[in-house]
Design an enzyme around this catalytic site. Structure first.
Site, PDB file in Angstrom:
ATOM      1  N   ASP A 477      -2.455  43.687 -92.065  1.00 43.69           N
ATOM      2  CA  ASP A 477      -2.911  45.113 -91.537  1.00 43.69           C
ATOM      3  C   ASP A 477      -1.698  45.973 -91.588  1.00 43.69           C
ATOM      4  OD1 ASP A 477      -4.382  46.527 -90.113  1.00 43.69           O
ATOM      5  OD2 ASP A 477      -5.100  45.132 -88.668  1.00 43.69           O
ATOM      6  N   ASP A 547     -13.063  49.904 -89.835  1.00 42.19           N
ATOM      7  CA  ASP A 547     -13.183  49.316 -88.550  1.00 42.19           C
ATOM      8  C   ASP A 547     -14.570  49.588 -88.054  1.00 42.19           C
ATOM      9  OD1 ASP A 547     -10.808  47.914 -88.348  1.00 42.19           O
ATOM     10  OD2 ASP A 547      -9.834  49.576 -87.285  1.00 42.19           O
TER      11      ASP A 547
HETATM   12  C1  GLA Z   1      -6.644  47.091 -86.880  1.00 39.99           C
HETATM   13  C2  GLA Z   1      -7.788  46.435 -87.819  1.00 39.99           C
HETATM   14  C3  GLA Z   1      -8.764  45.584 -86.887  1.00 39.99           C
HETATM   15  C4  GLA Z   1      -7.904  44.868 -86.103  1.00 39.99           C
HETATM   16  C5  GLA Z   1      -6.943  45.595 -85.283  1.00 39.99           C
HETATM   17  C6  GLA Z   1      -5.949  44.630 -84.526  1.00 39.99           C
HETATM   18  O1  GLA Z   1      -7.374  48.115 -86.466  1.00 39.99           O
HETATM   19  O2  GLA Z   1      -8.599  47.192 -88.590  1.00 39.99           O
HETATM   20  O3  GLA Z   1      -9.736  44.964 -87.723  1.00 39.99           O
HETATM   21  O4  GLA Z   1      -7.337  43.645 -86.951  1.00 39.99           O
HETATM   22  O5  GLA Z   1      -6.085  46.278 -85.917  1.00 39.99           O
HETATM   23  O6  GLA Z   1      -4.866  45.232 -83.656  1.00 39.99           O
END
Ligand code: GLA
Length: 725
Positions: A477, A547
């Site tokens: 990420d 997301d």
């Molecule tokens: C980001 C990602 C999510 C999740 C969060 C965790 O927002 O896109 O899918 O993994 O971080 O903190």
């Protein structure tokens, strides 16, 4: 033979299966672009001045050659071509910024020239490369332009090496990998814009005289404007008309420019793709080389959809890593189920459930390390949280796998929370310009990945923590963009390189992780799909698309993503527990997700058995179609942005014997409008049986179109699976 060099006339031709690209060294000196389009046997490609007066020219060649009004292969700043330049260099001795690179030699190479440290496309046995060497006689700087041809996907890539063979220090002030000059105007630009949770929204805008650009200054390719862009004839449709697709194999800042210029006789359109000028400078000392990232272009006269399919084929064949598993794992991810509240016992229970419903992998998302119990602490401290994982990661991961599923883990290597052991020990390792406070974003700072010590620290701490832990998947990420960009590892005169060198450090860590875990899969993520680009795809089999898992917006995001990227890279989850209790909604979500490899992201421990049984059935159903979804040819039929939020498309296999068609409608439609969905790839004389709804059709009927009636109720979908008898 993809490349032919006519050394007598200094005319070089590149051929893909369906396209052709021709250039000529005018007066044996100036690389002039003659043609890029459909393959043709034509030999005559007129290229005369478009302007008649008020133009700069070289005395030696007279007024027959106005650099500004020709179509050029690679234009230089200060060279009499006033349109956007591909390269601008500043001379350290004179301070001047004029250069004139002229033709020295050309050769043809089998395969490609790799770009050290930079992700680029893999060659295969049909790949060939043209190396065109130009020299600026005054500085003795050598510019090698590379054109690599990938025939089967109708893609040509461009990159360059600039080698300072003289005695003068030079600095690169604008750096573009690709230039395409077209001898006309009348195009639209299709680009993909958005924000966090709304990535890659389709927009089509007419070009106008002047300059139009898409770009990122965020240190990541970003949610805001994706580097994939199309230039299409203003009348082009999915199935008809001229279209070009452009992309950049890089995950940081970029600039794509489209410039339309008017002259007395003709108009011109120039496209440039590269690192740009605002966020990039590079010092090139005598003896040094700079290698640019790679940009790609594809052309088709058969519409927008064909350019997308060219891109899909190219990315599947030459960019993404080999599939590590026979099937793409259906994951169960902990994030939307529990957010940060996870521990070993909960994750093992979760894994047990995943196995019961035929899911293949438990992905333990954020919350397993350091003091990371919320987003205010712990990033950078890559060791397990002992309160949550008292036995350590290895026995825990083994227990997860003993439930019959694979094990995946979340990491965010490039970041650090101020409240972390790492930041307390090394405050100098973040991106921070002296004299200015660093900015926060989700309570985190960006590490300076241009500093090799930082990259080494990450390697050391991951190797220690993950030693012998059986990891099958990493979700990598990156949850903020770069501000106050600066590297303490670079001298002041090289600070313009910090952002680009940061990305090189990130790629170095990606390569290292892939070597450490050659059989694991990486899913890339950046606050969802904020780094949905070719650079990341070089290391990641799939990318977390967004997301936003709400199906209404999700269809727009997925639709936009398919223009430049294959659906096999588009990670799609069925999420949100409340709605999924309604079988109709659960079914709809599943169908929305089946635009790419699927997963689940909800608390299955809290669901009634009937719902879980439905999920189990869904996983089975996905497996039936998986081959089409991951490897089939993709055709868009309805565009949610222009067709009143309706999305429809189909997948078809190579011999047209299987066609999977989906219609999605999030809102109820009281008017019950009808849509005709035409399956142009059906074989006219074949008979197809729809294995979902029953019914038999001839190929001709499918080509003429199947009528779908929209429904009055919200979240309505209809799928068809046409199989040849
Ligand atoms: C980001 C990602 C999510 C999740 C969060 C965790 O927002 O896109 O899918 O993994 O971080 O903190």
């Amino acid at each position: 033979m993809p490349i032919t060099l006519d050394k007598k006339n200094l005319r070089f031709t590149l051929k893909t299966d369906n396209t052709m690209y021709v250039m000529e060294m005018l007066y044996g000196k100036f690389p002039v672009h003659l043609y890029y389009g459909k393959k043709t046997i034509k030999k005559d490609f007129p290229n005369s001045n478009a302007g008649v007066a008020f133009q700069a020219y070289y005395e030696e060649h007279g007024e027959e050659f106005y650099p500004d009004s020709r179509t050029m292969e690679y234009p230089f700043y200060g060279s009499g071509d006033f349109r956007a330049a591909a390269l601008k260099l500043r001379n350290g001795n004179t301070g001047g910024d004029t250069t004139l690179f002229t033709y020295k030699k050309a050769r043809k190479l089998k395969g490609r020239v790799d770009i050290p440290g930079v992700p680029c496309a893999d060659a295969d046995e049909n790949t060939e490369t043209l190396e065109l060497t130009l020299v600026d006689e005054f500085t003795k700087c050598e510019l090698r332009l590379y054109y690599t041809v990938f025939p089967e996907s109708d893609v040509i890539s461009r990159y360059f090496v600039l080698e300072n063979k003289g005695k003068t220090e030079l600095s690169i002030e604008k750096c573009m990998s690709l230039c395409l000059d077209i001898q006309r105007s009348g195009f639209d630009v299709i680009s993909f814009y958005g924000s966090h949770c709304h990535e890659r929204k389709y927009q089509r805008t007419p070009t106008a005289h002047g300059l139009q650009s898409i770009y990122s200054r965020r240190g990541a390719s970003s949610h805001q404007l994706n580097p994939f862009m199309m230039l299409v004839d203003s009348k082009a449709t999915e199935e008809k008309g001229e279209a070009y697709g452009f992309n950049f194999c890089h995950s940081g800042n970029f600039l794509n420019e489209v410039e339309v210029s008017a002259y007395a006789l003709k108009e011109r359109t120039r496209v440039l793709v590269g690192l740009g000028q605002e966020c990039f400078k590079w010092l090139l000392k005598p003896g040094e080389k700079f290698e640019s990232p790679e940009a790609i272009v594809s052309y088709s006269d058969k519409g927008i959809g064909q350019v997308s399919r060219n891109m899909h084929k190219f990315i599947r064949n030459h960019i993404v890593p080999k599939e590590p598993y026979a099937n793409r794992p259906v994951v169960l991810n902990s994030w939307e189920a529990f957010y940060f509240d996870i521990d070993a016992k909960l994750m093992v229970d979760f894994a047990k459930e995943a196995a019961k419903y035929n899911m293949d992998m438990l992905v333990m998302d954020d919350g397993w390390f350091g003091a990371r119990v919320n987003d205010r602490a712990g990033l950078g401290d890559w060791f397990e949280n002992k309160d949550r994982f008292p036995e350590g990661l290895k026995p825990f991961a083994e227990e997860v796998k003993a439930q019959g599923v694979k094990f995946g883990i979340w990491i965010e290597p490039e970041m650090v929370n101020p409240d972390s052991d790492l930041f307390r020990a090394h405050p100098e390792w973040i991106q921070k310009t002296p004299g200015y406070d660093p900015l926060l974003w989700r309570t985190q700072y960006v590490l300076d990945m241009a500093n090799p010590e930082v990259v080494q620290y990450l390697k050391d701490s991951f190797s220690k923590t993950f030693k012998d832990v059986p990891i099958d998947y990493f979700k990598w990420d990156m949850n903020r963009h770069l501000t106050t960009v600066y590297s303490n590892a670079l001298p002041p005169e090289r600070q313009g390189e910090a952002s680009y060198r940061h990305m090189l450090g990130v790629y170095e860590l990606f390569r290292w992780l892939r070597e450490l875990y050659p059989n694991a899969m990486i899913e890339n993520c950046s606050g969802g799909g904020g780094r949905y680009d070719l650079g990341m795809m070089k290391y990641s089999t799939q990318i977390w698309t967004s997301d936003r898992t709400d199906p209404k917006w999700r269809t727009i995001i997925q639709h936009g993503s398919t223009f430049g990227y294959p659906t096999s890279t588009m990670s799609c989850h069925v999420a949100h527990v409340q709605d999924c209790r309604n079988p109709r909604f659960l079914d709809y979500r599943f169908r929305v997700a089946m635009n790419g490899p699927i997963g689940y992201e909800l608390n299955v421990l809290d669901l009634e058995d009937s719902i879980k049984q439905t999920m189990k059935k869904q996983v089975g159903e996905y497996r039936q179609y998986e081959d089409l979804i991951l490897r089939g040819d993709f055709y868009r039929l309805l565009n949610p942005v222009t067709d009143d939020m309706r999305y429809a498309y189909y997948f078809v296999n190579d011999d047209n014997s299987q066609i999977l068609m989906t219609y999605l409608q999030n809102e109820g439609d009281p008017k019950q409008e009808k849509y005709k969905l035409k399956v142009s790839r059906a074989d006219r004389n074949a008979t197809y049986v729809d294995k979902i709804n029953g019914g038999t059709y001839t190929g001709a009927e499918l080509r003429a179109g199947i009528i779908v009636e929209s429904d009055t109720e919200q979240q309505y979908s209809k799928m068809f699976w046409f199989c040849k008898e």
